[in-house]
Design a protein around this motif. Structure first.
Motif, mmCIF file in Angstrom:
data_model
loop_
_atom_site.group_PDB
_atom_site.id
_atom_site.type_symbol
_atom_site.label_atom_id
_atom_site.label_comp_id
_atom_site.label_asym_id
_atom_site.label_seq_id
_atom_site.Cartn_x
_atom_site.Cartn_y
_atom_site.Cartn_z
ATOM 1 N N THR A 69 -29.837 14.882 43.277
ATOM 2 C CA THR A 69 -29.579 13.633 44.217
ATOM 3 C C THR A 69 -30.719 12.941 44.516
ATOM 4 O O THR A 69 -30.953 11.899 44.514
ATOM 5 C CB THR A 69 -28.647 14.984 45.296
ATOM 6 N N GLU A 70 -32.303 14.047 44.537
ATOM 7 C CA GLU A 70 -32.893 13.350 45.170
ATOM 8 C C GLU A 70 -33.916 12.586 44.664
ATOM 9 O O GLU A 70 -33.816 11.103 45.160
ATOM 10 C CB GLU A 70 -34.157 14.480 45.837
ATOM 11 N N SER A 71 -33.869 12.706 43.096
ATOM 12 C CA SER A 71 -34.253 11.133 42.169
ATOM 13 C C SER A 71 -33.443 10.341 42.351
ATOM 14 O O SER A 71 -33.657 8.829 42.199
ATOM 15 C CB SER A 71 -34.329 11.545 40.382
ATOM 16 N N ALA A 72 -32.000 10.483 42.688
ATOM 17 C CA ALA A 72 -30.788 9.129 41.969
ATOM 18 C C ALA A 72 -31.394 8.111 43.790
ATOM 19 O O ALA A 72 -30.909 7.139 43.626
ATOM 20 C CB ALA A 72 -29.693 9.997 42.596
ATOM 21 N N SER A 73 -31.244 9.275 44.727
ATOM 22 C CA SER A 73 -31.475 8.385 46.114
ATOM 23 C C SER A 73 -32.851 7.794 46.015
ATOM 24 O O SER A 73 -33.092 6.307 46.483
ATOM 25 C CB SER A 73 -31.625 9.549 47.213
ATOM 26 N N GLU A 74 -33.761 7.991 45.436
ATOM 27 C CA GLU A 74 -34.812 7.522 45.236
ATOM 28 C C GLU A 74 -34.907 6.380 44.248
ATOM 29 O O GLU A 74 -35.489 4.777 45.216
ATOM 30 C CB GLU A 74 -36.172 8.486 44.819
ATOM 31 N N ILE A 75 -34.230 6.260 43.170
ATOM 32 C CA ILE A 75 -34.017 5.509 42.568
ATOM 33 C C ILE A 75 -33.327 4.320 43.229
ATOM 34 O O ILE A 75 -33.527 2.897 43.303
ATOM 35 C CB ILE A 75 -34.116 5.526 41.267
ATOM 36 N N LEU A 76 -31.990 4.794 43.938
ATOM 37 C CA LEU A 76 -30.754 3.847 44.057
ATOM 38 C C LEU A 76 -31.479 2.882 45.235
ATOM 39 O O LEU A 76 -31.109 2.036 45.569
ATOM 40 C CB LEU A 76 -29.710 4.335 43.745
ATOM 41 N N LYS A 77 -32.147 3.173 46.206
ATOM 42 C CA LYS A 77 -32.298 2.865 47.634
ATOM 43 C C LYS A 77 -33.543 2.488 47.511
ATOM 44 O O LYS A 77 -34.117 1.938 48.345
ATOM 45 C CB LYS A 77 -32.222 4.062 48.515
ATOM 46 N N ASN A 78 -34.820 3.617 46.735
ATOM 47 C CA ASN A 78 -36.190 2.371 47.272
ATOM 48 C C ASN A 78 -36.988 1.927 46.009
ATOM 49 O O ASN A 78 -37.826 1.003 46.161
ATOM 50 C CB ASN A 78 -37.117 4.015 47.604
ATOM 51 N N HIS A 79 -36.298 1.952 44.699
ATOM 52 C CA HIS A 79 -36.720 1.123 44.053
ATOM 53 C C HIS A 79 -35.309 0.728 42.717
ATOM 54 O O HIS A 79 -35.666 0.655 41.342
ATOM 55 C CB HIS A 79 -37.776 2.567 43.087
ATOM 56 N N ASP A 80 -34.098 0.173 42.791
ATOM 57 C CA ASP A 80 -33.235 0.236 42.631
ATOM 58 C C ASP A 80 -33.926 -1.491 42.161
ATOM 59 O O ASP A 80 -33.641 -1.352 40.947
ATOM 60 C CB ASP A 80 -31.693 -0.219 43.647
ATOM 61 N N LEU A 81 -34.671 -2.593 42.740
ATOM 62 C CA LEU A 81 -34.854 -3.588 41.543
ATOM 63 C C LEU A 81 -35.369 -3.153 40.169
ATOM 64 O O LEU A 81 -35.347 -4.119 39.367
ATOM 65 C CB LEU A 81 -36.249 -4.206 42.620
ATOM 66 N N ALA A 84 -23.743 1.760 39.332
ATOM 67 C CA ALA A 84 -23.440 1.821 40.518
ATOM 68 C C ALA A 84 -24.138 0.969 41.165
ATOM 69 O O ALA A 84 -26.101 0.670 40.841
ATOM 70 C CB ALA A 84 -24.107 3.527 41.600
ATOM 71 N N ASP A 85 -25.133 0.468 42.992
ATOM 72 C CA ASP A 85 -25.566 -0.409 43.099
ATOM 73 C C ASP A 85 -25.481 -1.483 43.170
ATOM 74 O O ASP A 85 -24.751 -2.089 42.526
ATOM 75 C CB ASP A 85 -27.377 0.626 43.387
ATOM 76 N N ARG A 86 -26.704 -2.452 42.773
ATOM 77 C CA ARG A 86 -26.890 -3.571 42.775
ATOM 78 C C ARG A 86 -25.868 -3.750 41.087
ATOM 79 O O ARG A 86 -25.062 -5.490 40.569
ATOM 80 C CB ARG A 86 -28.080 -4.239 41.667
#
Length: 200
Positions: A16-28, A137-139
């Motif tokens: 969950t922590e890695s997914a959060s980091e990727i989708l919230k902070n590095h999604d682009l 998910a996300d973008r």
């Protein structure tokens, strides 16, 4: 986890922590799809909304898809068709169950005879909790999510309202084969069930 398939690096996110980091902070950084020769050949030289690299072109075609093809008004315009398809499916299951035969739900949901797509995802609300991230998910979230949600919710409600479900031969849930079949789309192997109509 970092894997290499030949010369291609592949990052697997399993927490969950890695997914959060990727989708919230590095999604682009992770918003584009890999350029595969099969995608170029099958998906209009990467011009489809599913395969186009993230950028101005992808944002434009996704916007057209969402606003013109998948808007709530457009989704609602297919309500009668969804209700007919759900009724057709319930009738088909009723016929099979009256013969005391098991029902292959996987086959029914992927039948090419269907006039609208009975497959989809129930993850729109669940995806807000990062433990249950849906595909795309996300973008790159699926622009057809509202269509999928409408048909899946209607079908699932009818399946639960009209039938009691069990596995054939007294099998238990833990006996289910949850392996996936790989093709253009990944799906679970056949889900064979026994349907008992509920008298209302």
């Amino acid at each position: 986890m970092l894997l290499h398939f030949g010369s291609n690096p592949l990052v697997i996110v399993s927490s969950t922590e890695s997914a959060s980091e990727i989708l919230k902070n590095h999604d682009l950084v992770f918003s584009s799809r890999p350029k595969l020769s099969v995608s170029e050949k099958l998906l209009y030289n990467l011009k489809s909304v599913a395969a186009a690299p993230y950028g101005e072109y992808w944002r434009k075609i996704r916007s057209i898809c969402v606003l013109q093809l998948r808007s709530n008004k457009r989704v609602q315009s297919f309500r009668v068709m969804r209700e007919e398809e759900a009724a057709f499916l319930m009738e088909k299951i009723q016929q099979i169950s009256s013969s005391s035969l098991p029902v292959n739900l996987s086959e029914m949901f992927s039948s090419p005879a269907k006039r609208c797509d009975m497959q989809g995802s129930l993850w729109e609300e669940i995806s807000k909790a990062l433990e249950f991230i849906p595909f795309g998910a996300d973008r790159r979230g699926c622009p057809g999510m509202s269509f999928a949600m409408a048909i899946v919710e209607l079908t699932l409600a009818n399946l639960l309202k009209n039938f009691e479900w069990s596995l054939p031969g007294g099998a238990k849930g833990e006996d289910l084969d949850l392996a996936e079949s790989i093709g253009i789309a990944t799906r679970r192997n056949n889900l064979i069930t026994v349907a008992k109509p509920i008298s209302l």
